[in-house]
Enzyme design. Structure first.
Site, short mmCIF file in Angstrom:
data_model
loop_
_atom_site.label_atom_id
_atom_site.label_comp_id
_atom_site.label_asym_id
_atom_site.label_seq_id
_atom_site.Cartn_x
_atom_site.Cartn_y
_atom_site.Cartn_z
N SER A 1 -4.56 36.11 66.28
CA SER A 1 -3.35 35.78 67.04
C SER A 1 -3.18 34.30 67.35
O SER A 1 -2.13 33.90 67.86
CB SER A 1 -3.31 36.58 68.35
OG SER A 1 -3.10 37.94 68.07
N LYS B 1 -0.15 30.31 76.89
CA LYS B 1 0.26 31.65 76.48
C LYS B 1 0.34 32.55 77.71
O LYS B 1 -0.56 32.55 78.55
CB LYS B 1 -0.74 32.22 75.48
CG LYS B 1 -0.36 33.58 74.89
CD LYS B 1 -1.38 34.01 73.84
CE LYS B 1 -1.02 35.34 73.19
NZ LYS B 1 -2.00 35.75 72.16
N SER C 1 -0.07 37.43 67.73
CA SER C 1 0.77 37.62 68.90
C SER C 1 1.22 36.33 69.56
O SER C 1 2.20 36.30 70.30
CB SER C 1 0.02 38.46 69.93
OG SER C 1 -1.12 37.76 70.43
#
Length: 520
Positions: free
Chosen positions: A184, A85, A160
């Site tokens: 997330s 990420k 997210s």
């Protein structure tokens, strides 16, 4: 084994084939790079990646193959590729937090989890898309474009960390790292049919993860199986002296728990407040079926009440923006971040900061900074932030009371399946509600795992089942999760991801199919 079959294998299977010499790491990495090239780009591509790290990934893979050929003892996951990420700083690759204010920034150091990935010799395929600074529930708030759900290219992949979940769901990577502040990792896992884990707060070092809300953020694994997630958490977990909140517990025994294959005699609590009214009918149906399967496997299902959970969402959306406004204050064009100069005189530090933040931050980040700054302001601190922290204590006590009765808790991960792109972009309150079942775990710092529970009746999209355990008892969610995963795969005739329609073709073919359907 064909490249298509290879990339659909679990990370554990890939590791076994590497160890036996059936495949090489270079072949494995190249197969994933080819898959990324096939489905990630273009107008209707998945767009899970912001940066592809092909050269370094292949170099690491070649080094692993050479070491293995020389009979060097290697980590079990050595040579298995992984995606990262783009909130986790990585030397040699851009780290942007999906924000214009960090566009092109190259970190001079590695996050602790990246050091551990490198030590295990796992090739990093690249950096994945996210909502800017991890603020969002749909990956529509990235400064570099949306990510699409591999199940339906017109739907969100969650947020997210939608990029990491979509990459794993689309077979672009077998493993990924995400961060979970209010869901997330778990919420994208639920809507993409993948496994996502938020470890106990402090079980995995946060050093090198760009902070949004420091008391809530947690790095964790994204995978396609529960065992794969356990193997990855064992790599990245453990004490880190560079993180003052790091636990001293070793990250061992998680994979063994996932392999145990037994829930007989365990008490599993159904949280009354985390299902029922407000949850999509198809989500409820799959949840109830999961309870039946666990009951048949010998677990005792017990209903528990956590009455203060109804205040968790409100408390979270005061604590999180308050901490975010403090953490993001340094991105001002003077200390950190790309600088934007005001277009007219006079040139002062205050006006440079204002111009930089206006140009560098997106709407959702600005919204949360404003909300957090207000909640922390003189005269409002006790009424808002202070009250939210007291509610947080009540949520923690609810968990303590529940875990005095049961071994783990279970709930749907999200109240609905994935919604359509653009459907809630102008309705942030509605979007925030998607995290209603995941937020309590972050407030309490306990571990949570989501796994695919099947497909909803209404739309054929994935439903997530969430398991929660007491702090430092991460092994419990892996134990129960692996059993439930096996039971569900038997019921559904194999892994849920095998039924994803968009994954059977390239992005171009999927686009052509949609165009043909619209023409008819």
């Amino acid at each position: 084994m064909s490249a298509s079959a290879l990339i659909r294998s679990s990370a554990a299977v890939m590791a076994a084939k590497l160890a036996s010499g059936e495949i090489t790491s270079v072949e494995l990495v190249q197969a994933h790079l080819d898959r990324i090239a096939e489905v990630d780009g273009g107008e209707r591509g998945i767009h899970a990646f912001l940066h592809v790290n092909a050269e370094e990934a292949l170099a690491v893979a070649a080094d692993v193959d050479a070491r293995r050929a020389a009979s060097e003892e290697l980590h079990e996951l050595a040579g298995v590729p992984i995606a990262i990420k783009d909130l986790i700083v990585t030397k040699g690759q851009p780290t942007t937090a999906a924000s214009k204010i960090l566009e092109g920034w190259m970190s001079p150091y590695d996050a602790t989890v990246i050091k551990k990935i490198r030590a295990a010799r796992m090739p990093m395929l690249g950096k994945t898309n996210l909502d800017e600074f991890a603020m969002g529930s749909s990956t529509e708030h990235s400064a570099y474009g949306i990510t699409r759900n591999p199940w339906d290219l017109d739907r969100i992949p969650g947020g997210s960390g939608g990029g990491s979940a979509a990459a794993v769901a689309a077979f672009e990577a077998p493993l990924a790292l995400g961060t979970d502040t209010g869901g997330s990792i778990r919420q994208p896992g639920a809507v993409t049919g993948t496994v996502g884990v938020k470890p106990t707060y402090g079980a995995v070092s946060r050093y090198g993860a760009i902070a949004m809300a420091s008391s809530l953020d947690q790095i964790g694994p994204v995978s396609r199986t529960v065992l794969d997630a356990a193997l990855l958490q064992e790599v990245i977990g453990g004490h880190d002296p560079l993180d003052s909140t790091s636990l001293t517990d070793p990250s061992t025994g998680l994979a063994d728990a996932a392999r145990l294959g037994n829930v007989a005699g365990m008490k599993i609590g159904v949280v009354k407040e985390l299902h029922g009214e407000g949850f999509q009918a198809g989500v409820e149906n799959r949840f109830n079926e999961s309870l039946d399967l666990l009951r048949e496997a010998g677990a005792e299902i017990v209903e528990v009440s956590c009455p203060n959970f109804k205040y968790a969402l409100g408390a979270y959306y005061l604590i999180m923006p308050s901490e975010a406004s403090s953490n993001l204050a340094k991105f001002d064009g003077v200390r950190f971040g790309n600088r934007t100069l005001p277009t007219d005189a006079p040139l002062t530090i205050e006006r440079v900061m204002a111009a930089t933040r206006a140009a560098g931050f997106g709407d959702e980040v600005k919204r949360r900074i404003i909300l957090g700054t207000y909640a922390l302001s003189a005269g409002y601190y006790d009424a808002y932030y202070g009250s939210a922290q007291r509610v947080r204590t009540l949520v923690q006590r609810d968990f303590e009371a529940a875990f005095a009765q049961v071994d783990v808790l279970i709930s749907p991960t999200t109240p609905t399946t994935a919604f359509k792109l653009g459907e809630k972009i102008d309705d942030p309150l509605s979007m925030y509600l998607l995290d209603i079942a995941t937020i309590p775990a972050n407030l309490a710092g306990i571990p949570g795992l989501t796994l695919p529970g099947g497909l909803a009746d209404e739309d054929g999209l994935p439903v997530g089942i969430q398991l929660l355990a007491p702090a430092r008892e991460d092994a419990r969610v892996y134990r129960v999760g692996a059993v439930l995963e096996s039971l569900l795969e038997t019921k559904w005739g194999g892994p849920i991801l095998d039924q994803a329609p968009a994954l059977a073709s390239t992005a171009d073919e999927a686009t052509a199919k949609i165009a043909a359907e619209e023409a008819n």
